[in-house]
Design an enzyme around this catalytic site. Sequence first.
Site: not given
Ligand code: PLP
Length: 428
Positions: A144, A239, A267
Amino acid sequence: MLYKRSSQLFAEAEKVIPGGVNSPVRAFKAVGGTPIFVKSAKGAYLYDEDGNRLIDYINSWGPMILGHAYEPVVQAVIEKAKLGTSFGMPTELETQIAALAVSMVPNIDKIRFVNSGTEACMSAVRLARGFTKRDKIIKFAGCYHGHSDSFLIQAGSGAITFGSPNSPGVTAGTAKDTLLAKYNDLENVATLIEANKNEIAAIIVEPVAGNMGCIPPSKGFLEGLRQLCTDNGILLIFDEVMTGFRLARGGVQELFNITADIVCFGKVIGGGLPVGAFAAREEIMNYLAPLGPVYQAGTLSGNPLAMAAGLAMLQALDTDRAIFQRLEEKTAYLAAGIDKVLKANSVTFTINSIGSMISVHFDAAPVVDFQTAANGDNETFKKFFHGLLQEGIYIAPSAYETWFITDALTYEDLDFTIRAIDKVSKTF
Ligand SMILES: *Cc1c(COP(=O)(O)O)cnc(C)c1O
């Protein structure tokens, strides 16, 4: 435990907010029932609107690595708020957090702050496309990267065909530039690259996957991606929105000693406020406006409250060098405890964990990619989730989510959790 007031509040919310929530996974669709409404949180615990105390294993989906309402973060936000909450002009604070982040993370010279992980990944891909002058990207099924159009893609027919949109509203034109690969499958990636020679700008990957449960990279996977990228003029985007400042001070790059070209954060970097960031070596970052041609902007980017929270969080992680070790030990303790009671109760399961991330899958086979994660028994997961909720333990309301261990969790909390899992798994 009773969740009466939460149910009432959810009914009210549904009238004015689609599905009653501002982000879909909060809605309990995968497990049934109604979401818990939070009143406050402190340390390892959530306190809900019915007066229940819950041990929290979600921690706002990752940010609260030191527990809720961590005092230095709260104080930093309060003090900054008194001085004005947004200016749309530079502040010294932005340089301070940028310098600290650059000092903690390997292989980055410059960092740009945005407001979410979604924005970070979206901007990183635009930058990679601008820098390489190529259009296509490779992403992995089950990873994601936020909800921007390029990432809402599922596998099309046939392994080497273009991706297709997995949400209405994503155009076929966008989908054709995102190629889908299998996590932990280097051969699959090599085949995609071969079929799209000199067209791929970037490979974006969760270097430790956390959005299909927790799936660590298999041996040689990240090294292989690095090599494929280097050989083919492709940028490797890590990511690290979930793993950054969580699995190590410098994230997965440090943990596995792999160099990424662009790194995305979110995060933990915001300490619980809306923050994302992306970073790279100077040559790449200088491609961004106003220095370079790739446009990217934000009215509230680098917001003083968000930067104050993030700085206090990073300072805490930078200062206390033993923290990642402590987290890992707690995770290992929890994993061993869960393993013992589930085995004793003859449950079919697999536990994946690394650092402060852990997930329990109700399937016996190794969970290494999206398909094997999807093989888990969701009916058992539902019983597990609701059983734990009744015991006062909050895990994510979906079998595809990782649990996060925080520094605020005590060994008593972990023992309580293991006993609850023993009790609940006897009812499967
Ligand atoms: C949570 C997450 C996102 C998206 O971040 P948001 O602040 O919810 O837009 C993107 N990449 C990873 C790996 C994530 O865990």
